[in-house]
Design a protein around this motif. Structure first.
Motif, PDB file in Angstrom:
ATOM      1  N   SER A   1       5.109 -78.784  10.440  1.00 42.24           N
ATOM      2  CA  SER A   1       6.497 -78.731   9.986  1.00 42.24           C
ATOM      3  C   SER A   1       7.290 -77.808  10.897  1.00 42.24           C
ATOM      4  CB  SER A   1       6.585 -78.245   8.539  1.00 42.24           C
ATOM      5  OG  SER A   1       6.071 -76.932   8.429  1.00 42.24           O
ATOM      6  N   ILE A   2       8.574 -78.067  11.002  1.00 45.59           N
ATOM      7  CA  ILE A   2       9.417 -77.261  11.878  1.00 45.59           C
ATOM      8  C   ILE A   2      10.822 -77.244  11.303  1.00 45.59           C
ATOM      9  CG2 ILE A   2      10.059 -79.204  13.371  1.00 45.59           C
ATOM     10  CD1 ILE A   2       9.869 -77.250  15.757  1.00 45.59           C
ATOM     11  N   GLY A   3      11.498 -76.116  11.432  1.00 44.87           N
ATOM     12  CA  GLY A   3      12.851 -76.005  10.926  1.00 44.87           C
ATOM     13  C   GLY A   3      13.810 -76.943  11.636  1.00 44.87           C
ATOM     14  N   PHE A   4      14.851 -77.344  10.935  1.00 48.00           N
ATOM     15  CA  PHE A   4      15.831 -78.262  11.503  1.00 48.00           C
ATOM     16  C   PHE A   4      16.844 -77.548  12.384  1.00 48.00           C
ATOM     17  CE2 PHE A   4      20.086 -80.132  11.051  1.00 48.00           C
ATOM     18  CZ  PHE A   4      19.881 -81.383  11.613  1.00 48.00           C
ATOM     19  N   ASP A   5      17.288 -76.366  11.975  1.00 43.27           N
ATOM     20  CA  ASP A   5      18.416 -75.694  12.618  1.00 43.27           C
ATOM     21  C   ASP A   5      18.187 -75.400  14.098  1.00 43.27           C
ATOM     22  OD1 ASP A   5      19.518 -75.759  10.136  1.00 43.27           O
ATOM     23  OD2 ASP A   5      19.115 -73.655   9.666  1.00 43.27           O
TER      24      ASP A   5
ATOM     25  N   ALA B   1       3.714 -83.107   4.779  1.00 42.32           N
ATOM     26  CA  ALA B   1       3.150 -82.270   3.724  1.00 42.32           C
ATOM     27  C   ALA B   1       1.633 -82.399   3.653  1.00 42.32           C
ATOM     28  CB  ALA B   1       3.778 -82.645   2.384  1.00 42.32           C
ATOM     29  N   LEU B   2       1.132 -83.618   3.747  1.00 37.91           N
ATOM     30  CA  LEU B   2      -0.315 -83.843   3.649  1.00 37.91           C
ATOM     31  C   LEU B   2      -1.047 -83.256   4.851  1.00 37.91           C
ATOM     32  CD1 LEU B   2      -0.369 -87.504   2.274  1.00 37.91           C
ATOM     33  CD2 LEU B   2      -0.805 -85.388   1.015  1.00 37.91           C
ATOM     34  N   VAL B   3      -0.500 -83.480   6.048  1.00 40.03           N
ATOM     35  CA  VAL B   3      -1.148 -82.934   7.247  1.00 40.03           C
ATOM     36  C   VAL B   3      -1.072 -81.408   7.237  1.00 40.03           C
ATOM     37  CG1 VAL B   3      -1.093 -82.862   9.773  1.00 40.03           C
ATOM     38  CG2 VAL B   3      -0.710 -85.022   8.580  1.00 40.03           C
ATOM     39  N   GLY B   4       0.062 -80.854   6.777  1.00 39.45           N
ATOM     40  CA  GLY B   4       0.184 -79.402   6.673  1.00 39.45           C
ATOM     41  C   GLY B   4      -0.840 -78.815   5.725  1.00 39.45           C
ATOM     42  N   LEU B   5      -1.108 -79.521   4.610  1.00 39.80           N
ATOM     43  CA  LEU B   5      -2.133 -79.067   3.665  1.00 39.80           C
ATOM     44  C   LEU B   5      -3.504 -79.049   4.327  1.00 39.80           C
ATOM     45  CD1 LEU B   5      -2.975 -78.298   0.775  1.00 39.80           C
ATOM     46  CD2 LEU B   5      -3.178 -80.748   0.280  1.00 39.80           C
TER      47      LEU B   5
END
Length: 300
Positions: A231-235, A277-281
């Protein structure tokens, strides 16, 4: 009986815990109802419940999209580079601040280092343009005044990557020192005094006392960072990035923005979000398991 007595004596603690539990239920667990959009041909007029089930068709379409793989690659590469560059920065800063003897200078340094964290990324984007702009940037103005050619910090992919990482360190490193400083202050000062009496240098004291003393904090934050690898922030990538460097700046969050909001393909955007979400888990469980095996430290 004992449980009821304990509850009556400590009901204030349960009452204090009630508000954060309500927050998580409403804003964290409640939105999970919308995850089913990834398995439906979502229609705004029919709503989530009325939309037709399509099974895994959205995931098949996502995995056949070349733009998704480019965004996934960029997300992993940028997060890996951030882990290598930005993760050690607050640790080093915290140790340097901890070793300072002048209290007034230490407080001043902490204040100056914390400020960037509270600046909006929109404002940071303007600062980046003023500092690194090719024609009007502060750095390039100095280079041109010295007879050198301007450097394309924001328009060349490799220079942009350096700018992206440097701005990330500047924005987050100071705030990241808080946890490390809290852990360092919990180390018994007698250990430092004994080591100093034995003739240990400052570097030796840092290596043999400070770092082992905050090992649990380091491992915990490392696990959290590895868990956020997908995951990575959008801003940050959206504001600093541009069309010229889209090959590097297009990440999963900007991909979801383009597909979900600009193109209106909510089902595909939700499928990508669920995939993240699944890969991050998997990442965070794997990192926790590995750290437990290597260091006997675990957060789960």
């Amino acid at each position: 009986m004992k449980t009821s007595i304990y509850f009556r004596r400590n009901w204030q603690l349960y009452a204090l815990l009630l508000l954060p539990m309500i927050y998580f239920i409403i804003f964290k667990y409640g939105p999970m109802y919308g995850v089913q959009i990834a398995f439906k041909d979502f229609n705004f007029f029919q709503g989530i419940a009325g939309s037709e089930w399509i099974g895994l068709d959205a995931f098949r379409e996502v995995f056949q999209n070349q733009g998704f793989y480019a965004a996934l690659r960029n997300t992993l590469v940028l997060n890996m580079l951030d882990l290598l560059v930005s993760f050690p920065a607050p640790l080093i800063l915290a140790i340097l601040l901890f070793e300072l003897k002048k209290a007034w200078f230490k407080k001043l340094a902490q204040t100056l280092l914390y400020i960037p964290h509270f600046i909006s990324w929109v404002i940071i984007g303007g600062i980046v343009l003023q500092v690194f702009g090719t024609q009007s940037g502060f750095i390039n103005n100095i280079l041109m005044s010295m007879g050198f050619d301007p450097l394309p910090f924001l328009s060349d992919k490799n220079y942009w990557l350096f700018t992206y990482l440097a701005v990330g360190v500047w924005q987050s490193a100071g705030w990241g020192t808080i946890l490390y400083l809290a852990s360092l202050t919990g180390i018994n000062r007698e250990l430092y005094e004994a080591a100093e009496v034995d003739g240990a240098s400052r570097l030796r004291r840092i290596w043999h006392i400070s770092l082992p003393g905050i090992k649990t904090t380091i491992v915990t934050l490392l696990i959290i960072n590895v868990g956020n690898m997908i995951s990575i922030g959008f801003d940050r990538p959206f504001i600093i990035g541009n069309v010229a460097v889209r090959e590097y700046s297009d990440v999963l969050s900007t991909f979801v923005y383009r597909v979900g909001l600009q193109s209106g393909q909510v089902t595909l955007a939700t499928a990508v979000g669920l995939f993240q979400a699944l890969v991050g888990l998997v990442f965070i469980l794997g990192a926790n398991y590995t750290s437990k095996k290597l260091t006997d430290e675990s957060i789960m």
